[in-house]
Design a protein around this motif. Structure first.
Motif, PDB file in Angstrom:
ATOM      1  N   ILE A  80       0.821  -1.204   0.000  1.00  0.00           N
ATOM      2  CA  ILE A  80       0.000   0.000   0.000  1.00  0.00           C
ATOM      3  C   ILE A  80       0.858   1.259   0.000  1.00  0.00           C
ATOM      4  O   ILE A  80       0.628   2.178  -0.780  1.00  0.00           O
ATOM      5  CB  ILE A  80      -0.958  -0.022   1.207  1.00  0.00           C
ATOM      6  CG1 ILE A  80      -1.992  -1.136   1.013  1.00  0.00           C
ATOM      7  CG2 ILE A  80      -1.641   1.324   1.387  1.00  0.00           C
ATOM      8  CD1 ILE A  80      -2.838  -1.407   2.229  1.00  0.00           C
ATOM      9  N   LEU A  81       1.882   1.293   0.842  1.00  0.00           N
ATOM     10  CA  LEU A  81       2.648   2.534   0.974  1.00  0.00           C
ATOM     11  C   LEU A  81       3.718   2.704  -0.087  1.00  0.00           C
ATOM     12  O   LEU A  81       4.067   3.821  -0.444  1.00  0.00           O
ATOM     13  CB  LEU A  81       3.308   2.603   2.362  1.00  0.00           C
ATOM     14  CG  LEU A  81       2.360   2.743   3.548  1.00  0.00           C
ATOM     15  CD1 LEU A  81       3.163   2.856   4.831  1.00  0.00           C
ATOM     16  CD2 LEU A  81       1.458   3.948   3.383  1.00  0.00           C
ATOM     17  N   TYR A  98      -2.182   1.029  -3.428  1.00  0.00           N
ATOM     18  CA  TYR A  98      -1.236   2.114  -3.687  1.00  0.00           C
ATOM     19  C   TYR A  98      -1.944   3.355  -4.243  1.00  0.00           C
ATOM     20  O   TYR A  98      -1.716   4.466  -3.753  1.00  0.00           O
ATOM     21  CB  TYR A  98      -0.123   1.629  -4.610  1.00  0.00           C
ATOM     22  CG  TYR A  98       0.961   2.631  -4.848  1.00  0.00           C
ATOM     23  CD1 TYR A  98       1.764   3.071  -3.809  1.00  0.00           C
ATOM     24  CD2 TYR A  98       1.183   3.162  -6.120  1.00  0.00           C
ATOM     25  CE1 TYR A  98       2.762   3.999  -4.018  1.00  0.00           C
ATOM     26  CE2 TYR A  98       2.188   4.089  -6.346  1.00  0.00           C
ATOM     27  CZ  TYR A  98       2.970   4.501  -5.288  1.00  0.00           C
ATOM     28  OH  TYR A  98       3.951   5.429  -5.499  1.00  0.00           O
ATOM     29  N   ALA A 101      -3.490   5.136  -1.403  1.00  0.00           N
ATOM     30  CA  ALA A 101      -2.516   5.852  -0.585  1.00  0.00           C
ATOM     31  C   ALA A 101      -2.075   7.137  -1.276  1.00  0.00           C
ATOM     32  O   ALA A 101      -1.887   8.169  -0.643  1.00  0.00           O
ATOM     33  CB  ALA A 101      -1.308   4.955  -0.308  1.00  0.00           C
ATOM     34  N   ARG A 102      -1.943   7.080  -2.616  1.00  0.00           N
ATOM     35  CA  ARG A 102      -1.516   8.282  -3.351  1.00  0.00           C
ATOM     36  C   ARG A 102      -2.558   9.371  -3.317  1.00  0.00           C
ATOM     37  O   ARG A 102      -2.246  10.553  -3.433  1.00  0.00           O
ATOM     38  CB  ARG A 102      -1.170   7.917  -4.794  1.00  0.00           C
ATOM     39  CG  ARG A 102       0.215   7.338  -4.871  1.00  0.00           C
ATOM     40  CD  ARG A 102       0.672   7.111  -6.269  1.00  0.00           C
ATOM     41  NE  ARG A 102       0.285   8.157  -7.202  1.00  0.00           N
ATOM     42  CZ  ARG A 102       0.560   8.107  -8.498  1.00  0.00           C
ATOM     43  NH1 ARG A 102       1.189   7.072  -8.978  1.00  0.00           N
ATOM     44  NH2 ARG A 102       0.197   9.070  -9.300  1.00  0.00           N
ATOM     45  N   ALA A 106      -4.129   6.842   2.750  1.00  0.00           N
ATOM     46  CA  ALA A 106      -3.277   5.750   3.223  1.00  0.00           C
ATOM     47  C   ALA A 106      -3.855   5.104   4.475  1.00  0.00           C
ATOM     48  O   ALA A 106      -3.893   3.878   4.594  1.00  0.00           O
ATOM     49  CB  ALA A 106      -1.877   6.273   3.493  1.00  0.00           C
ATOM     50  N   ILE A 232       5.020   6.620   0.371  1.00  0.00           N
ATOM     51  CA  ILE A 232       4.093   7.669   0.768  1.00  0.00           C
ATOM     52  C   ILE A 232       4.162   7.792   2.279  1.00  0.00           C
ATOM     53  O   ILE A 232       4.051   6.798   2.992  1.00  0.00           O
ATOM     54  CB  ILE A 232       2.675   7.321   0.294  1.00  0.00           C
ATOM     55  CG1 ILE A 232       2.621   7.488  -1.208  1.00  0.00           C
ATOM     56  CG2 ILE A 232       1.639   8.191   0.973  1.00  0.00           C
ATOM     57  CD1 ILE A 232       1.521   6.758  -1.865  1.00  0.00           C
ATOM     58  N   ALA A 234       3.024   8.086   5.727  1.00  0.00           N
ATOM     59  CA  ALA A 234       1.708   7.831   6.310  1.00  0.00           C
ATOM     60  C   ALA A 234       1.765   7.987   7.817  1.00  0.00           C
ATOM     61  O   ALA A 234       2.679   7.497   8.461  1.00  0.00           O
ATOM     62  CB  ALA A 234       1.260   6.422   5.967  1.00  0.00           C
TER      63      ALA A 234
END
Lengths: 504, 159
Positions: A80-81, A98, A101-102, A106, A232, A234
């Motif tokens: 995900i990150l 992903y 998250a973008r 997130a 990313i 988070a």
């Protein structure tokens, strides 16, 4: 209900301060290996296994299974990150995790992933609780031919259900059996296939193979692709977590469907990776918001995660009740059980009920511990990936080789691990499946014993595999699984000649 | 540059060779029927044959579908990256056999950080030694698992 009483007894075994502490350590180590590229659940467990040889089996299996849960969660986090799946089984999570998250979601993506994963695991454990005694009782009727038929079934399903070329699957499996045969022959006690090398006298450990194939091979592939973490940042906000929890019931259809897919793929040796892809595919096909998939659709996170964890936990069922592991990691754990002197299979339920039910109870607790810990520690683990790979990569290499050495304290194993690393790299690049090789190495001796004892029973006639209803059914299902997809695609090609020229 | 076709053929030849090795090795121990049922070589023999046969299957598949396999298996750039990772690792194993795992760990981490990570020499060496010491305490002291040792540990009296 008899199982329920046993489960309560199991909670009595599992719920000690020491065991809960082990769960927390296991989950933390698991998240760590799940987050780091090149270290996944199978070889995380392999690396830790030699350190548990002196522990009590109940404590050891709690530590290892907790690590497994942690690794599954860690794998989803990096998907995900960072858009980098920490585990093959969390590849499908990158598709929508992903993008979410973008878009600044997130926290939502992570919370959804962890909760649906926890739900999937719970369904898997409930399945184990309900079915295990029944399966084990059924399996008590098995003798050698039936066992061989079950192993056959397990391997046949790899050929039929796997996405890889059937030739490559069989090559990988056959090599696993061949490696397992090196060293002492368990029936006659004699040595074989050592080719005059003293180093091969004690055989090739499946742990070395796992460390090489999954660890070093995976690292070589990561290096080749020129790893860049584009993460990313988070921060898990408590308010968003609770808001997301409130939205979870909305996805109940996806949750249930994905859990069912996961349980099925976990019990049969399809494994978590196949389960997550299949579940994602189904969710996409059946969803009302098809266009959203791939662009940050929450359902696209829920589906693979639920299936992944449902498969991961239900893979323990056939391992415990039949002695046939449903995933590569379960295979490693089963190898561990055998090293601790336990014999996985129906007799385990009779001989060591405290172990079996302690383990099952610990799976409930371990998953709850894992969800809580992963939510609390994610920012910390995400920051690990910001350490440059020039440091992390070599440290993982060192950990792999040290792990290989601690398996048996043999310097030769360092070379073996390196060789398996090269093989793993080639196999991964050329789409040879690796799980069948590991499964064959763990089950090799048992499958061969079952085969040879059957042959002794029948005085060398293969007809023993068709001698009664049970064994015939198992063999027929196995044959259908192995050749069914092949036949149907061949038939399809005959019906529509020239339609496709794709080489599988 | 290596094409996917070459890589497929190479790997299938390798697996066929391993299968053949199992077949030849098994012949030595008898593949027929002995006093106690099938002889020890029987199972590996047929497994070896299966591996050879399926490797040949992959070879044939690759040859027939050769046009679909002209894609690049390994670029020059990728090959460089893999080599820059693999060669130090190979050196690590060689050094570990000669000087023990702790010394090899310190050297390997220091060299890779310094040369490939472009860290300052002092920091690299310090990190390498620190890692080796951490591993020593984690394994030998906490878990009581002995690692491969060499002349340095002998000189320091660490066993």
């Amino acid at each position: 209900m008899e199982n329920f009483a046993s489960l309560l007894h199991g909670f009595g075994v599992a719920l000690t301060t020491y065991h809960v502490m082990l769960m927390m350590i296991g989950v933390l180590l698991g998240i760590l290996v799940g987050v780091l590229p090149g270290l996944g659940a199978p070889n995380g467990v392999s690396l830790l296994l030699p350190l548990t040889f002196t522990m009590d089996p109940v404590a050891a299996i709690i530590l290892l299974t907790s690590m497994y849960w942690g690794a599954l969660f860690g794998g989803s986090t990096t998907s995900i990150l960072f858009n980098i799946p920490g585990e093959p089984s969390s590849v499908a999570t990158t598709f929508d995790g992903y993008p979410m998250a973008r878009q600044g979601q997130a926290t939502q993506a992570l919370t959804l992933a962890f909760l649906s994963a926890g739900f999937g695991a719970l369904v898997g454990v409930i399945l184990i609780t309900v079915l295990s005694t029944w399966v084990a009782k059924f399996a008590l009727r098995f003798s050698s031919p039936e066992y061989f038929a079950v192993y056959f079934l397990a391997f046949a399903s790899f050929i039929g259900l796997g996405a890889a070329s059937p030739f490559k699957t069989v090559v990988s499996m056959g090599l696993g059996f061949a490696f397992a045969a090196v060293g002492m022959d368990t029936v006659s006690g004699g040595l074989r296939l050592t080719y005059g090398f003293n180093e091969l006298l004690s055989g090739i450990s499946f742990l070395i193979a796992v460390i090489g194939l999954f660890g070093i091979g995976e690292l070589m592939l990561t290096m080749e692709e020129g790893l860049r973490f584009d993460g990313i940042r988070a921060r898990v906000k408590i308010r968003d977590v609770f808001k997301t929890i409130a939205t979870l019931p909305r996805y109940w259809v996806t949750l249930l469907r994905s859990a069912a897919v996961g349980c099925w793929m976990g019990v049969t040796p399809g494994g978590p990776t196949a389960a997550s892809f299949m579940s994602y595919g189904l969710a996409k096909r059946l969803s009302r918001r098809k266009e959203g998939f791939g662009q940050g659709e929450p359902e696209g996170v829920v589906a693979p995660e639920t299936a992944d964890h449902a498969a991961g936990s239900s893979a323990i069922l056939p391992m415990l009740a039949l002695g046939v592991p449903g995933s590569a990691t379960a295979a490693v754990m089963m190898g561990g059980l055998m090293i601790w002197g336990l014999n996985p299979g129906p007799m385990l339920f009779v001989e060591r009920p405290d172990f079996v039910w302690g383990l099952i109870a610990s799976m409930y607790l371990g998953n709850i511990v894992a969800v809580l810990m992963v939510l609390a520690t994610i920012p910390l683990f995400a920051s690990i990936l910001r350490i440059p790979f020039a440091i992390i990569g070599p440290v993982i290499v060192v950990v792999c080789f040290i792990g290989a050495y601690t398996v048996a304290g043999r310097p030769f194993d360092l070379w073996l691990a390196l060789a398996f690393g090269v093989v793993g790299y080639l196999f991964k690049k050329l789409d040879y499946p690796i799980a069948p090789l590991v499964l064959a190495m763990v089950l090799g001796d048992k499958a061969e014993d079952a085969f040879r004892q059957s042959m002794i029973m029948s005085r060398g006639s293969l007809s023993i595999f068709w001698s009664n209803g049970l064994v015939t059914t198992l063999m027929l299902i196995g044959l259908a699984l192995a050749f069914g997809p092949l036949l149907s695609s061949a038939l399809g090609r005959l019906m529509k000649p020239k339609a496709s020229s794709a080489v599988a | 540059m290596i094409s996917r076709y070459t890589a497929e053929i190479g790997t299938a030849t390798l697996t066929a060779g391993l299968g053949l090795a199992a077949v030849v090795g098994a012949l030595e121990f008898g593949i027929g029927w002995g006093d106690a049922g099938p002889e020890p070589g029987a199972f590996p023999f047929y497994i070896g044959l299966l591996v050879v046969a399926t490797s040949l299957g992959t070879l044939i598949q690759a040859t027939v579908g050769r046009h679909g396999l002209q894609s690049v298996f390994l670029h020059k750039e990728e090959a460089k990256r893999v080599a820059s990772f693999f060669l130090p690792m190979l050196a690590f194993v060689v050094v570990a056999r000669l000087l023990g795992l702790y010394v090899a760990t310190a050297l390997y981490l220091a060299v890779v950080m310094w040369v490939q990570g472009k860290y300052r020499l002092v920091i690299s060496v310090a990190s390498g030694i620190a890692a080796a010491i951490i591993f020593y305490f984690a394994l030998e002291v906490a878990f009581q698992v002995p690692l491969l040792k060499g002349p340095l540990e002998a000189a320091l009296g660490l066993y």
